[in-house]
Every structure is written in structure tokens, then in C-alpha cells.
Design an enzyme around this catalytic site. Structure first.
Site, PDB file in Angstrom:
ATOM      1  N   GLY A  45       0.908  -1.129   0.014  1.00 50.81           N
ATOM      2  CA  GLY A  45      -0.094   0.050   0.002  1.00 50.81           C
ATOM      3  C   GLY A  45       0.725   1.312  -0.064  1.00 50.81           C
ATOM      4  O   GLY A  45       0.403   2.388   0.529  1.00 50.81           O
ATOM      5  N   GLY A  73      -0.104   5.180  -0.819  1.00 48.74           N
ATOM      6  CA  GLY A  73      -1.114   5.591  -0.182  1.00 48.74           C
ATOM      7  C   GLY A  73      -0.585   6.754   0.761  1.00 48.74           C
ATOM      8  O   GLY A  73       0.667   7.077   0.461  1.00 48.74           O
ATOM      9  N   ASP A 104       1.991  -2.547  -4.686  1.00 44.98           N
ATOM     10  CA  ASP A 104       0.860  -2.018  -4.634  1.00 44.98           C
ATOM     11  C   ASP A 104       0.264  -2.030  -6.001  1.00 44.98           C
ATOM     12  O   ASP A 104       0.860  -2.197  -7.065  1.00 44.98           O
ATOM     13  CB  ASP A 104       0.982  -0.238  -4.472  1.00 44.98           C
ATOM     14  CG  ASP A 104      -0.073   0.326  -3.890  1.00 44.98           C
ATOM     15  OD1 ASP A 104      -1.131   0.298  -4.707  1.00 44.98           O
ATOM     16  OD2 ASP A 104       0.040   1.246  -3.070  1.00 44.98           O
ATOM     17  N   ILE A 136      -1.704  -7.755  -3.092  1.00 47.92           N
ATOM     18  CA  ILE A 136      -1.337  -8.587  -1.842  1.00 47.92           C
ATOM     19  C   ILE A 136      -2.115  -9.983  -1.499  1.00 47.92           C
ATOM     20  O   ILE A 136      -1.688 -10.779  -0.941  1.00 47.92           O
ATOM     21  CB  ILE A 136      -1.691  -7.873  -0.413  1.00 47.92           C
ATOM     22  CG1 ILE A 136      -3.131  -7.236  -0.278  1.00 47.92           C
ATOM     23  CG2 ILE A 136      -0.734  -6.746  -0.471  1.00 47.92           C
ATOM     24  CD1 ILE A 136      -3.275  -6.606   0.870  1.00 47.92           C
ATOM     25  N   TYR A 138     -14.797  -2.550   7.995  1.00 42.42           N
ATOM     26  CA  TYR A 138     -13.281  -1.881   8.052  1.00 42.42           C
ATOM     27  C   TYR A 138     -12.899  -2.217   9.633  1.00 42.42           C
ATOM     28  O   TYR A 138     -11.662  -2.856   9.853  1.00 42.42           O
ATOM     29  CB  TYR A 138     -13.294  -0.656   7.624  1.00 42.42           C
ATOM     30  CG  TYR A 138     -11.845  -0.173   7.966  1.00 42.42           C
ATOM     31  CD1 TYR A 138     -10.805  -0.184   6.871  1.00 42.42           C
ATOM     32  CD2 TYR A 138     -11.619   0.772   9.075  1.00 42.42           C
ATOM     33  CE1 TYR A 138      -9.710   0.097   7.069  1.00 42.42           C
ATOM     34  CE2 TYR A 138     -10.298   1.608   9.155  1.00 42.42           C
ATOM     35  CZ  TYR A 138      -9.294   1.201   8.239  1.00 42.42           C
ATOM     36  OH  TYR A 138      -8.153   1.868   8.495  1.00 42.42           O
ATOM     37  N   LYS A 178     -10.090  -4.627  10.965  1.00 40.78           N
ATOM     38  CA  LYS A 178      -8.766  -4.249  11.536  1.00 40.78           C
ATOM     39  C   LYS A 178      -8.466  -4.993  13.090  1.00 40.78           C
ATOM     40  O   LYS A 178      -7.649  -5.332  13.458  1.00 40.78           O
ATOM     41  CB  LYS A 178      -8.651  -2.921  12.117  1.00 40.78           C
ATOM     42  CG  LYS A 178      -8.620  -1.943  10.700  1.00 40.78           C
ATOM     43  CD  LYS A 178      -7.204  -2.115  10.297  1.00 40.78           C
ATOM     44  CE  LYS A 178      -6.628  -1.310   8.836  1.00 40.78           C
ATOM     45  NZ  LYS A 178      -5.426  -1.532   8.546  1.00 40.78           N
TER      46      LYS A 178
HETATM   47  N1  SER Z   1      -9.403   7.050   8.957  1.00 38.45           N
HETATM   48  C1  SER Z   1      -9.659   5.924   8.439  1.00 38.45           C
HETATM   49  C2  SER Z   1     -11.185   5.807   7.891  1.00 38.45           C
HETATM   50  O1  SER Z   1     -11.720   6.822   8.178  1.00 38.45           O
HETATM   51  C3  SER Z   1      -9.805   4.848   9.497  1.00 38.45           C
HETATM   52  O2  SER Z   1      -8.670   4.249   9.617  1.00 38.45           O
HETATM   53  O3  SER Z   1     -11.444   5.026   7.325  1.00 38.45           O
END
Ligand code: SER
Length: 342
Positions: free
Chosen positions: A11, A14, A37, A57, A156, A160
Site C-alpha cells: 500500500g 497511499g 501496490d 497482496i 473495516y 482491523k
Molecule cells: N481514518 C480511516 C477511515 O476513516 C480509519 O482508519 O477510514
């Protein structure tokens, strides 16, 4: 082919990758950097790395090729779909965010077994790993500790949180029933970042994006409609402090680390407080609020601030920028210069 101790960054194109590559290359120019990436690296990063591998990945053959070619003993696994984007494609998010992380942990385990040293593995987690059940609880909770409210509402955040557990597993318990212990080859180190704001880049697909979007829009003379209520509050940090924290954590002696996952904070303004500072710097730009109730609900589930006492104690987390100096000394002057030059 390089048998020198090397770094792998996923990544890398980014926001964090952009800032990290510059610092890594300046600090240790002899250590080859390999990046992976889907997107091409910006030219200023590309000239600092040994090889920029273009691919996914999820492509384990590609990872095997990197393993065959380089003696990797540091991994910065930054590739992920951010929180807003992940809500539109949850199954893809799980593939990239979870299966992708598993692939990188396997890569690190294999690399550690082949050269015999632990592979330091940096993983960026997020305040999205938290899920507070209501605004009332959020207000009462104040600074939240790492192990409280670990009930994320987003794909997400769930990804995580689970990958934090996977990292701890690879670090401490990998194949615990095997005749010969295999754990200890991956030295997993994780920071739960607040929203990050960079003067160099604009994020895409995040839910904390209103803060960086607001300042980048204002500096380029564009009107901006903020998608959260003025009282919405989550922690934020300036990008140079985020990169500093990565360095401090990765440089800390392992014996000092009492945990694998650390909160870090710097300042925690409301959207109205951010707007006031940005408006004072760019008074001619029209700023308004147009609440997106669904994204607002995600921000409401994230803590108003974090307790980062473990990071301060164990590895000396000490952000240089507070709210006033992040905007007054870093963001506003750098962004102003950048858009004036365009
Ligand atoms: N800042 C990120 C988001 O808003 C979260 O890690 O997705």
C-alpha cells in the site's frame, strides 16, 4: 536479487506510504525498499525504492517471488480498503483487509524462518476498531482505553480488530501445538491511529476524511460542505507525528513493549472547531454542513478521544503537534504553498 536486510511496504502509494518512504530512505539509504501496490508509486517515492512491484497482496505467487528475491526483515503492511469504501463492498474489504493481512503474516513467518531473525511487522489499525453504542456513552467514556468498547460497527473496523488478533497470534502463539515452537519469527507491532491529516496528500474512502477534505478544499479555493454535524468529535493527528510514532514503535526494544496494539492520540477537535480554524485561514471560501446521516453514525460510534498512556510509557509516544500548531505551523502553511504553486 538482494540478500541485504530489506524492507517491504504494501500500500506504498497511499497516504502513510508516501510519508514513510521519504523518512525510511533518508534514515537508512543502504537498506533496499521493495513496495507492493496495485497503484503506481508517485515519482518522488519511486526514485527512493529498489523495486516497485505492481500487483495485489492477494497474489501469493507474487509474494513468493519477493521472498525468493529479497531478505525481508521489516514489513510495513499498509494496504487496505478504508472504512467508507469497505461499507460499499464488504466481501472485497474482507478479502483485501483480512486475507491480504494473513498473506503478509505468512510471508513474514516464512522470511523469519529462512533467515532466522524475527521480522518486525508494522500494522496500522484504527480508532475504527472501537464501537461505542450511543452518543451518550461516547460522551461519558471520554478517553477510551485499548481494550474497551471493542465492538466495531463497520466492516473495516471488524477487519482491523481481527487482524490485530491475528498479529498477536503470529507473534506469540503461532502453531502452539507443534513439537518445536515456531512463534517469535514475526514481531508484530500495531498502532491504532486516529484520523490522519497530511499536507501532501488527500485520503480516499475514509470516514474521517471530512477534516483533510475541508482544509484541502479551502486552500484550493473550493467551497466545502462538511458531511458530519458541527459537534462530531474524534481524535486526529498530523501526518509527520504519525510517521514519527511508527519510527518510535519500530525502534523500541521488544522487552519494553507490554502490548502488541497501542492507541495513540494528539488532539481531538469537533468538526466546528476544525471549520473555525480553516475559515480563519481562508475567510473567502464558503463552508457549510450537509450531514450524511449514515457516515455520521459511523463517526458517532468512534471514540471522542483515546487513552494513549501505554504508548507514552512503553515507547515514548510524544506528538509534536497539538491542534493549534498542527494547523498553524504545519497544515495551513504547507497546503497554502502547495496550492499557490499549482
Ligand atoms: N481514518 C480511516 C477511515 O476513516 C480509519 O482508519 O477510514
Amino acid at each position: 536479487m538482494s540478500r541485504k536486510p530489506s524492507v517491504l511496504i504494501t500500500g506504498a502509494s497511499g497516504e502513510i506510504g508516501h510519508a514513510l518512504i521519504a523518512r525510511l530512505a533518508a534514515g537508512d539509504p543502504d537498506r533496499p525498499i521493495v513496495t507492493l501496490d496495485l497503484n503506481p508509486l508517485p515519482p518522488e517515492s519511486a526514485k527512493l525504492v529498489r523495486q516497485a512491484v505492481h500487483g495485489s497482496i492477494l497474489d501469493t505467487a507474487l509474494l513468493d517471488g519477493i521472498h525468493a528475491q529479497y531478505e525481508v526483515d521489516r514489513v510495513y503492511h499498509l494496504a487496505a480498503l478504508l472504512s467508507t469504501r469497505s461499507e460499499f463492498s464488504p466481501a472485497l474489504a474482507h478479502k483485501v483487509n483480512v486475507e491480504g493481512t494473513l498473506n503478509l503474516l505468512e510471508f513474514a513467518q516464512k522470511a523469519g524462518e529462512s533467515h532466522g531473525r524475527p521480522v518486525a511487522f508494522f500494522y496500522p489499525s484504527s480508532i475504527a476498531a472501537f464501537g461505542l453504542p450511543s452518543l451518550e456513552v461516547k460522551t461519558k467514556a471520554g478517553k477510551v482505553k485499548e481494550d474497551d468498547y471493542n465492538v466495531p460497527t463497520t466492516m473495516y473496523g471488524a477487519n482491523k480488530l481481527y487482524c490485530e488478533h491475528l498479529g498477536r497470534y503470529y507473534s506469540r502463539h503461532y502453531k502452539q501445538l507443534a513439537a518445536e515452537t515456531q512463534s517469535g519469527k514475526v514481531d508484530f507491532r500495531c498502532i491504532r491511529f486516529p484520523g490522519l491529516i497530511s499536507a501532501e496528500t488527500v485520503p480516499s474512502g475514509g470516514t474521517s476524511d471530512y477534516a483533510p477534505e475541508m482544509i484541502h478544499a479551502a486552500a484550493s479555493g473550493e467551497p466545502y460542505a462538511c458531511f458530519v454535524r458541527p459537534d462530531a468529535r474524534i481524535p486526529f493527528m498530523a501526518m509527520p507525528d504519525a510517521v514519527d510514532a511508527i519510527f518510535r514503535l519500530m525502534d523500541a526494544p521488544r522487552a519494553k513493549l507490554s502490548r502488541t496494539v497501542y492507541n495513540i492520540g494528539a488532539f481531538a477537535p469537533s468538526a466546528a472547531e476544525i471549520e473555525a480554524v480553516v475559515h480563519a485561514a481562508f475567510p473567502k471560501v464558503a463552508m457549510s454542513t450537509q450531514v450524511d446521516e449514515k457516515r455520521q453514525a459511523i463517526v458517532d460510534s468512534w471514540p471522542a478521544d483515546v487513552d494513549d498512556s501505554a504508548a507514552r510509557r512503553d515507547w515514548g509516544h510524544a506528538p509534536a503537534f497539538g491542534f493549534a500548531s498542527a494547523f498553524g505551523e504545519y497544515l495551513i502553511p504547507s497546503i497554502e504553498k502547495r496550492y499557490a504553486a499549482e
